[in-house]
Design a protein around this motif. Structure first.
Motif, short mmCIF file in Angstrom:
data_model
loop_
_atom_site.label_atom_id
_atom_site.label_comp_id
_atom_site.label_asym_id
_atom_site.label_seq_id
_atom_site.Cartn_x
_atom_site.Cartn_y
_atom_site.Cartn_z
N VAL A 79 3.33 -33.72 -13.65
CA VAL A 79 2.97 -35.08 -13.24
C VAL A 79 3.57 -35.39 -11.87
O VAL A 79 4.70 -35.01 -11.58
CB VAL A 79 3.43 -36.12 -14.30
CG1 VAL A 79 4.93 -36.09 -14.49
CG2 VAL A 79 2.98 -37.51 -13.92
N VAL A 80 2.77 -36.01 -11.03
CA VAL A 80 3.19 -36.41 -9.69
C VAL A 80 3.19 -37.93 -9.65
O VAL A 80 2.19 -38.56 -10.01
CB VAL A 80 2.24 -35.85 -8.61
CG1 VAL A 80 2.63 -36.35 -7.24
CG2 VAL A 80 2.25 -34.33 -8.65
N ALA A 84 1.98 -35.57 -1.87
CA ALA A 84 1.57 -35.58 -3.27
C ALA A 84 0.42 -34.61 -3.48
O ALA A 84 0.36 -33.90 -4.49
CB ALA A 84 1.16 -37.00 -3.68
N ALA A 85 -0.50 -34.58 -2.51
CA ALA A 85 -1.63 -33.66 -2.62
C ALA A 85 -1.14 -32.21 -2.68
O ALA A 85 -1.63 -31.40 -3.47
CB ALA A 85 -2.58 -33.84 -1.44
N ALA A 86 -0.14 -31.91 -1.85
CA ALA A 86 0.42 -30.56 -1.86
C ALA A 86 1.03 -30.26 -3.22
O ALA A 86 0.90 -29.15 -3.75
CB ALA A 86 1.47 -30.41 -0.77
N ALA A 87 1.69 -31.27 -3.81
CA ALA A 87 2.32 -31.06 -5.11
C ALA A 87 1.26 -30.81 -6.17
O ALA A 87 1.39 -29.89 -6.99
CB ALA A 87 3.18 -32.27 -5.47
N VAL A 88 0.22 -31.63 -6.16
CA VAL A 88 -0.85 -31.48 -7.16
C VAL A 88 -1.48 -30.09 -7.05
O VAL A 88 -1.66 -29.38 -8.04
CB VAL A 88 -1.92 -32.58 -6.99
CG1 VAL A 88 -3.14 -32.28 -7.82
CG2 VAL A 88 -1.35 -33.93 -7.34
N ARG A 89 -1.76 -29.70 -5.81
CA ARG A 89 -2.40 -28.39 -5.61
C ARG A 89 -1.46 -27.28 -6.04
O ARG A 89 -1.88 -26.28 -6.65
CB ARG A 89 -2.76 -28.23 -4.13
CG ARG A 89 -3.50 -26.96 -3.81
CD ARG A 89 -3.90 -26.94 -2.34
NE ARG A 89 -5.07 -27.78 -2.09
CZ ARG A 89 -6.32 -27.39 -2.27
NH1 ARG A 89 -6.57 -26.18 -2.72
NH2 ARG A 89 -7.31 -28.21 -2.00
N ASP A 90 -0.18 -27.45 -5.75
CA ASP A 90 0.80 -26.42 -6.11
C ASP A 90 0.87 -26.24 -7.62
O ASP A 90 0.83 -25.12 -8.14
CB ASP A 90 2.17 -26.83 -5.56
CG ASP A 90 3.16 -25.69 -5.59
OD1 ASP A 90 4.37 -25.96 -5.62
OD2 ASP A 90 2.72 -24.52 -5.58
N SER A 113 -7.30 -37.23 -3.01
CA SER A 113 -6.69 -35.91 -3.11
C SER A 113 -7.17 -35.19 -4.35
O SER A 113 -7.55 -34.01 -4.31
CB SER A 113 -5.17 -36.02 -3.16
OG SER A 113 -4.70 -36.87 -2.16
N VAL A 114 -7.19 -35.92 -5.48
CA VAL A 114 -7.65 -35.31 -6.74
C VAL A 114 -9.10 -34.88 -6.59
O VAL A 114 -9.48 -33.78 -7.02
CB VAL A 114 -7.48 -36.31 -7.90
CG1 VAL A 114 -8.21 -35.82 -9.13
CG2 VAL A 114 -6.02 -36.52 -8.20
N GLN A 115 -9.88 -35.72 -5.95
CA GLN A 115 -11.31 -35.40 -5.80
C GLN A 115 -11.50 -34.07 -5.07
O GLN A 115 -12.34 -33.26 -5.43
CB GLN A 115 -11.99 -36.53 -5.03
CG GLN A 115 -13.49 -36.42 -4.98
CD GLN A 115 -14.12 -37.60 -4.25
OE1 GLN A 115 -13.45 -38.35 -3.54
NE2 GLN A 115 -15.41 -37.78 -4.41
#
Lengths: 310, 323, 377
Positions: B29-30, B75-81, B100-102
């Motif tokens: 979770v971010v 946050a986008a980097a975290a989600v992708r990671d 970012s999620v999209q």
């Protein structure tokens, strides 16, 4: 604009102002001392945060508010030493070292809150101490004389700092070091030593400012409790023209307008909240444009001193 | 006989092994603020921790988090990671993370992405969206507050008039007015989600102007609660998380976001191959929203009944709350 | 403002000689500062029962260990470089610009409104136009403290701190009202963001499936422009003269307050441009929180780059990498993000302290050269 200027509202505004002004006073007066000696400490907010946490934690664990206050002063002193070492001895670019101090204080305070306390908790902070007789004076009594000790301390500090800077030898040395360090050096005054002392005094007061928030005005600690008040305090030093009286004026102006805009919102005056919130900042700038700034900046402000260098 | 016994034992051993050595479910979770913010982020984190306990601990559910991600590219980097590390579900718990999620969800078709608070799943098969109908609990709090106020003045201390801060307060005002339109509800906004000192000053201003009940939203309301505590007689209504612990004698009730039902649903859907496509809304009806009465506060029976009636009305749809 | 210099008083002549040993020292010492801070950080990590070696390995890995990490580093470096360029110009005139946060917001607001308003314009026109107006908006936000200082002697530290707060509330005001995404209003979510900007204004992505956008190239190009401006134009020379020796500059007829105001205006413009690229390059809409402290971290990057526009390019990449790597470290060893912030603070403290030795060394060299010159060597 129904009741904005009723007596009850005005006294309410002034009352809220007292609590808002207290942390600004401690921090700005401390920064005045540091800047008078020639050092800019932009990290005041970080000192307020870490010291404020120390005060809160010690008060929470020991139940003693005075120990908490002492802890805050101690943490302030340590951070002052760190800042002095980097900015005076290592002659760092003071704006940048201040930012580093801020980041460190912000990070450490949040980290310690998380691992030592866990969630948000409240403490029983300094209670209001009414001053007998004076507290009963109509109108100004409840505003001025029914506050907690840290609040009284903040206002009493103004003449104390003024007296120290204007009427003592130490104050003279601090000012000379800030105005003309080369001359002071040739007279045998330790420029670095005086600057260390001034920065540390400033940091100790910033620590007390943080404690005034965490164990007096708000009685809790949370991430980023100060929300940038330390930076406002630094700005107020410039507003006040490096004079404790001027700083008092600035702190009161900023706080009273802030308090006023909250009342405006509560009373339902039809002004967008964001505009109301802007008022203290706009008026502070405006006030400075119309007053004549008699005090000149310490000539050596933000200039590290090196013997042999100009 | 013996053979059958061995067979059964053998099957049991295999099942046991499968259970013991089964890969744990992994959720990351971010979040835009701290897990201990007594508000938005904490509500999601405590739900995840509760689910983890329910499922049997770390061996069944692995949780990882990134907090204070207010910078969207970070946050986008975290989600992708997390997605590229093979997490089953990645939760982007912040309305600013939507675009970012999209983008990222398209690159990881095997991963479930859940984000909120919003209702948009972008038409992607592996994205869930979630939001909370904060105005509902706000309405109930408003009904309770209207019945408890003696001074007929209620104060609202808000951060910025956006998102669920706005919808909660809109609902609250409607709730108050449904009981007694003559009650004055004053609103202040501090312009910041984190300025505790200004929030406390706002609360004190309300109190000084005669309010005997306060409410508000965001992690900085701890300042308002503190001001209520200092005064001693002012009551508090909370939202997002149960705030009773901060002032046990003064907190009447809090609207609590309970994400556990939604999380259970997402996990089971993911396991059965449905990776997204649903927009969840926490409501009083589906128990995603709860009004947590503070047991330490003596609520008169008539007032509680009114509150319960409001809850039922909203859940059944007879009462409509529009943010 | 410190009176040390990276060029000798004979400005124009010396600029062309590249002092490699000076550059090496300017690079080595800050790096040493970073290492020292990380050592202290390792102690804190150990206390928190995290493995410092694993933590720092993930820091490096996060910054440069993957294609995505590298592009993220460059994405973060771009606003740092842009803000830093402005800081550079301001520092050279002896003005410290801490109004970056507000100026970024001004640029971001303009670069949101403009493309939404002129949404029918083609991309080749809309992108440069947006960048220009965004620059101008930021420049305006830098002009205000500049003119207040020049005409009314209002200290710029005071006015910029106040203007930062005013800009933030202005953004709130607009995001709550006219700029709020109509889709959010319709869906009754009321999120604090603008509508998505028209696609033709989005800066092209340089590497697919990453956030790296053409703004990075623009930033590097501008670094070169600023270098030329400061060292090869008269205005630039005057700005540097004001910073090196305001009294001498005044003597030679340069209007010091005017040039200080000009430098603040330019600094504001570059910070505004940072806001523009974040909006049209990264997020494609305006959201609260977009400044992410770049107004302050840009100052750190400028110092790391020795306040030289060309030096700023590797400095912002290094600092950007540090920020990206730190996030990765937080994810990998699951330490609180506040620990990462504390370590970064130590990095800034130590790096700012490392400048002493480079200056002392440079001073000694200058004295040595002077002696050589005097003795006719």
């Amino acid at each position: 604009m129904k009741n904005v200027f009723s007596l009850a509202v005005i006294s309410g505004i002034l009352n809220t102002m007292m609590g808002l002004a207290t942390p600004f006073l401690y921090a700005a007066l401390g920064e005045t001392i540091a800047q008078t000696s020639g050092v800019v400490n932009l990290g005041v907010d970080g000192v307020m945060l870490l010291s404020g946490f120390a005060a809160f934690y010690v008060a929470l664990s020991t139940g003693s508010l005075w120990l908490g206050l002492l802890a805050a002063a101690l943490v302030g002193l340590l951070l002052g030493l760190l800042m002095s070492f980097v900015s005076v001895t290592l002659k760092a670019e003071q704006g940048v070292s201040g930012i580093g101090l801020y980041m460190f204080g912000l990070g450490m305070s949040s980290l310690l809150l998380k691992i030592l306390v866990g969630t948000v908790k409240t403490v029983q902070g300094f209670a209001p101490v009414p001053i007998p007789v004076l507290a009963n004076i109509p109108f100004i009594g409840p505003i001025l004389f029914r506050n907690s000790i840290p609040v009284y301390g903040a206002f009493l500090l103004v003449p104390v700092v003024w007296w120290m800077l204007e009427k003592t030898t130490l104050g003279l040395k601090i000012k000379s070091v800030g105005q003309n360090p080369a001359a002071a050096d040739s007279l045998g005054i330790s420029v670095d030593g005086i600057r260390y002392l001034s920065v540390c005094m400033g940091a100790v007061l910033a620590g007390v400012a943080g404690a005034s928030l965490s164990i007096s005005v708000l009685n809790l600690f949370q991430d980023n409790l100060t929300a940038g008040q330390g930076f406002i305090a630094v700005a107020l030093v410039y507003f006040g023209g490096w004079s404790p009286i001027g700083v008092l004026g600035g702190a009161l102006l900023f706080s009273v307008v802030n308090s006023f805009q909250l009342w405006v919102q509560v009373l339902g005056v039809k002004i967008p909240a964001s505009v109301a919130i802007m008022l203290p900042y706009i008026l502070t700038i405006a006030a400075l444009t119309v007053t004549v700034n008699r005090m000149r900046q310490p000539a050596a402000l933000n200039k590290p001193f090196e013997r042999g260098e100009s | 006989m013996k053979g059958k016994g061995f067979l059964i034992a053998g099957i049991m051993i295999v099942l046991l092994a499968a259970g013991v050595f089964a890969d744990p479910f992994r959720i990351a979770v971010v979040m835009p603020s701290a897990t201990t913010d007594m508000a938005f982020s904490q509500s999601m984190w405590s739900a995840l921790v509760a689910i983890q306990k329910e499922m049997g601990g770390e061996s069944a559910l692995v949780l990882k988090y990134s907090e204070n991600m207010y910078n969207v590219p970070d946050a986008a980097a975290a989600v992708r990671d997390y997605a590229s590390q093979g997490f089953d579900v990645v939760i982007a718990h912040g309305s600013q993370y939507g675009s970012s999620v999209q983008e990222i969800a398209k690159d990881f078709p095997q991963t479930t992405f859940a984000w909120g608070t919003d209702v948009n799943t972008f038409g992607l098969p592996n994205v869930y969206a979630y939001t909370a109908a904060a105005e509902q609990g706000g309405y109930v709090n408003g009904v309770l507050a209207a019945r408890l106020t003696k001074s007929k003045k209620i104060g609202v201390t808000g951060p910025v008039e956006v998102g669920d801060a706005k919808t909660y307060i809109d609902g609250f005002v409607q709730g108050v007015q449904s009981v007694n339109p003559g009650i004055t509800v004053s609103k202040t906004w501090t312009g910041s989600f984190s300025d505790v000192a200004l929030m406390a000053a706002a609360a004190k201003t309300h109190i000084a102007s005669g309010a005997d009940i306060l409410t508000g939203s965001s992690q900085s309301v701890v300042g308002s609660i503190g001001a209520a505590k200092d005064n001693g007689g002012v009551l508090w209504f909370g939202t997002q998380s149960d705030q009773a612990s901060l002032a046990p004698k003064l907190v009447v009730a809090s609207q609590v976001y309970d994400w556990t039902g939604m999380l259970r649903d997402i996990i089971s859907k993911h396991k059965s191959g449905v990776l997204g496509g649903v927009a969840y809304t926490l409501t009083l009806e589906n128990s995603g929203l709860k009004v947590a009465y503070n047991p330490a506060f003596m609520l008169p029976a008539g007032v509680k009944a009114a509150g319960d009636a409001a809850i039922n009305g909203i859940a059944k749809g007879t009462i409509k709350v529009e943010p | 403002m410190t009176t040390r210099s990276t060029t000798s008083p004979g400005g124009k002549r010396r600029a062309s000689a590249v002092d490699w040993s000076r550059i090496a020292l300017n690079v080595f010492l800050p790096v040493l500062g970073v290492v020292l801070a990380l050592v202290l950080g390792a102690v804190m990590l150990l206390i928190l029962k995290a493995n410092p070696l694993a933590a720092y390995a993930s820091l490096v890995n996060g910054a440069v260990g993957s294609q995505f990490g590298l592009t993220q580093t460059l994405v973060k470096a771009t606003p740092l470089l842009l803000v830093g360029l402005g800081i550079c110009i301001a520092f050279r005139a002896n003005v410290i610009n801490i109004g970056g946060e507000g100026q970024i917001i001004a640029g971001a607001l303009m670069s949101t409104w403009f493309p939404l308003f002129f949404h029918s314009w083609p991309g080749w026109l809309l992108i440069p136009a947006t960048m220009i107006v965004g620059f101008l908006a930021g420049a305006f936000w830098g002009f205000i403290p500049g003119i207040l200082k020049a005409r009314l002697n209002v200290n710029e530290i005071l006015s910029t701190i106040m203007l930062n707060a005013i800009a933030l509330q202005l953004m709130n005001l607009l995001l709550q009202g006219p700029l709020m995404d109509p889709a959010g209003v319709a869906a009754r979510t009321f999120l604090a963001q603008s509508a998505q900007l028209p696609q033709q204004v989005w800066l092209p992505r340089l590497v697919p499936r990453t956030l790296l956008h053409a703004g990075a190239i623009v930033a590097v190009g501008l670094a070169i422009v600023v270098y030329v401006f400061l060292w090869r134009t008269t205005i630039g020379y005057d700005i540097r003269a004001v910073g090196l020796n305001p009294d001498a500059a005044r003597y030679s007829g340069i209007n010091v307050p005017t040039f200080q105001a000009l430098s603040l205006t330019l600094a504001g413009g570059f910070a505004g441009l940072a806001g523009v690229v974040e909006v049209i390059g990264v997020q494609h809409r305006l959201m609260e929180g977009l400044t992410s402290g770049y107004g302050f971290t840009g100052i750190v990057a400028a110092l790391l780059g020795s306040l030289h526009p060309i030096g700023l390019i590797p400095a912002s990449i290094l600092f950007g990498g540090l920020l990206v790597g730190a996030d990765k470290m937080q994810r990998a060893v699951q330490v609180p993000s506040s620990l990462v912030m504390a370590i970064l603070g130590l990095v800034v403290l130590f790096v700012s302290g490392s400048a002493l030795w480079s200056r002392r060394w440079a001073a000694r060299r200058r004295i040595g050269e002077q002696r050589d010159q005097e003795s006719g060597a």
